[in-house]
Design an enzyme around this catalytic site. Structure first.
Site, PDB file in Angstrom:
ATOM      1  N   GLN A  18      35.379  66.419  69.747  1.00 57.12           N
ATOM      2  CA  GLN A  18      34.879  67.657  69.415  1.00 57.12           C
ATOM      3  C   GLN A  18      35.582  68.693  70.496  1.00 57.12           C
ATOM      4  O   GLN A  18      36.549  69.662  69.843  1.00 57.12           O
ATOM      5  CB  GLN A  18      33.462  67.912  69.263  1.00 57.12           C
ATOM      6  CG  GLN A  18      33.143  67.298  68.025  1.00 57.12           C
ATOM      7  CD  GLN A  18      31.398  67.877  67.582  1.00 57.12           C
ATOM      8  OE1 GLN A  18      31.246  68.986  67.283  1.00 57.12           O
ATOM      9  NE2 GLN A  18      30.523  67.092  68.224  1.00 57.12           N
ATOM     10  N   THR A  70      28.885  58.747  72.202  1.00 56.92           N
ATOM     11  CA  THR A  70      27.760  59.810  72.056  1.00 56.92           C
ATOM     12  C   THR A  70      27.149  59.337  70.805  1.00 56.92           C
ATOM     13  O   THR A  70      26.221  60.108  70.068  1.00 56.92           O
ATOM     14  CB  THR A  70      28.631  61.216  71.538  1.00 56.92           C
ATOM     15  OG1 THR A  70      29.541  60.817  70.642  1.00 56.92           O
ATOM     16  CG2 THR A  70      29.176  61.738  72.757  1.00 56.92           C
ATOM     17  N   ASP A 110      22.440  67.900  78.097  1.00 60.57           N
ATOM     18  CA  ASP A 110      20.981  68.280  77.833  1.00 60.57           C
ATOM     19  C   ASP A 110      20.230  66.804  77.823  1.00 60.57           C
ATOM     20  O   ASP A 110      19.182  66.868  78.236  1.00 60.57           O
ATOM     21  CB  ASP A 110      20.637  69.117  76.851  1.00 60.57           C
ATOM     22  CG  ASP A 110      20.848  68.525  75.580  1.00 60.57           C
ATOM     23  OD1 ASP A 110      21.893  68.384  75.233  1.00 60.57           O
ATOM     24  OD2 ASP A 110      19.954  68.469  74.742  1.00 60.57           O
ATOM     25  N   TYR A 133      21.618  57.002  75.776  1.00 61.32           N
ATOM     26  CA  TYR A 133      22.661  57.624  75.988  1.00 61.32           C
ATOM     27  C   TYR A 133      22.539  58.644  77.102  1.00 61.32           C
ATOM     28  O   TYR A 133      23.212  58.685  78.055  1.00 61.32           O
ATOM     29  CB  TYR A 133      22.982  58.685  74.620  1.00 61.32           C
ATOM     30  CG  TYR A 133      23.655  59.564  74.851  1.00 61.32           C
ATOM     31  CD1 TYR A 133      25.088  59.584  75.163  1.00 61.32           C
ATOM     32  CD2 TYR A 133      23.153  61.139  74.851  1.00 61.32           C
ATOM     33  CE1 TYR A 133      26.029  60.776  75.151  1.00 61.32           C
ATOM     34  CE2 TYR A 133      23.937  62.136  75.133  1.00 61.32           C
ATOM     35  CZ  TYR A 133      25.309  62.028  75.114  1.00 61.32           C
ATOM     36  OH  TYR A 133      26.135  63.182  75.164  1.00 61.32           O
TER      37      TYR A 133
END
Length: 294
Positions: A18, A70, A110, A133
């Site tokens: 992305q 991800t 985050d 992750y």
């Protein structure tokens, strides 16, 4: 006539994701750099022992790492793969950049935090990831800080764009398929339009001053996934009924942080940037719906 000022080489790792896709557009439209785009085929990050020699072949002045494993739920069963990509490969890139004297900027998340907070997370807050992750990304951050004190790390959250898979595109698909959807309303965060983050990354490498360290970036404002879905629905006037539910009603393999809002003061002050509100960026992204990229 020879070029008196040869262009700096920028190596973009993860150019198919992305953020990588948005950065690729910006770099392709800039004549300031010689840009090299490396996707997972050109630079397989799981082949860790090959990374430094492959990077050396390009002799870059800048390396941007926008690659990551991800698949948050899948990572719970694939620790080794996630750790290779998010930690061990990043360590090799950091070591190469330090040795070669080139600027290194890497994207983090985050999810390095446990989500147990009531105020926006600051860069110096202790990490405490609650899923694989997040753990592998936190290990990657530690490796960068240990191996390359001149590097920049940018943590971000809830990334979306027309590229790749993300919440906004999933909602657009489901709104047209379903009459009713249940959306989690007890996880709070800030969406990040990947195009906005790409512009910040380019602003940093364009800048005269390089200030190493960890920074936070997301669009301004905070909301729940349910509120985000409602905003998407309202903007495009879908009729699908949305019901707020707790995380407990929607169990996933990996735990999610309940509170992911990031404090962006440091990046704004250090690099003199203004951050758009999430509503404005969502409107901008959805306005491009008629010429969706992929």
């Amino acid at each position: 006539m020879m070029d008196q000022h040869p262009r700096a080489t920028v190596l973009l790792i993860g150019s198919g994701g992305q953020l990588g896709s948005e950065l690729k557009v910006l770099l392709e439209n800039s004549n300031r750099y010689h840009s090299v785009f490396l996707d997972r085929q050109l630079l397989p990050l799981d082949e860790v022992d090959q990374i430094q020699s492959r990077l050396a072949a390009y002799e870059p002045q800048y390396i941007i790492n926008a690659a990551a494993y991800t698949a948050v739920d899948k990572a719970e069963e694939e620790y080794q793969t996630a750790n290779l990509v998010n930690h061990l490969a990043v360590k090799e890139i950091a070591m190469y950049a330090e040795r070669a004297g080139c600027h290194f900027l890497s994207i983090s998340t985050d999810y390095v935090f446990d989500g147990q907070n009531s105020r926006p997370w600051r860069e110096e807050d202790p990490v405490g990831p609650i899923n694989v992750y997040g753990k592998t990304k936190a290990l990657g951050e530690m490796a960068i800080l240990q191996e390359n004190p001149n590097a920049i790390i940018i943590r971000t959250s809830w990334v979306y764009s027309w590229y790749g898979n993300n919440f906004v595109k999933t909602m657009l698909r489901l709104f047209s398929e379903k009459e009713e959807l249940s959306i989690v309303d007890d996880q709070l965060g800030s969406p990040t339009y990947a195009k906005d983050l790409a512009e910040v990354v380019k602003h940093i490498i364009d800048g005269e001053t390089w200030v190493p360290g960890i920074y936070h970036y997301a669009n301004e404002g905070q909301l729940s996934w349910y509120e985000f879905a409602m905003a998407i629905k309202k903007e495009l006037e879908f009729t699908c009924l949305l019901k707020p539910v707790s995380s407990d009603a929607y169990p996933t393999a990996a735990s999610r942080p309940k509170f992911s809002v990031l404090d962006k003061s440091k990046i704004k002050v250090t690099f003199g940037i203004q951050i758009p509100q999430w509503e404005a960026s969502l409107k901008e992204m959805l306005a491009e719906r008629n010429h969706e990229k992929r």
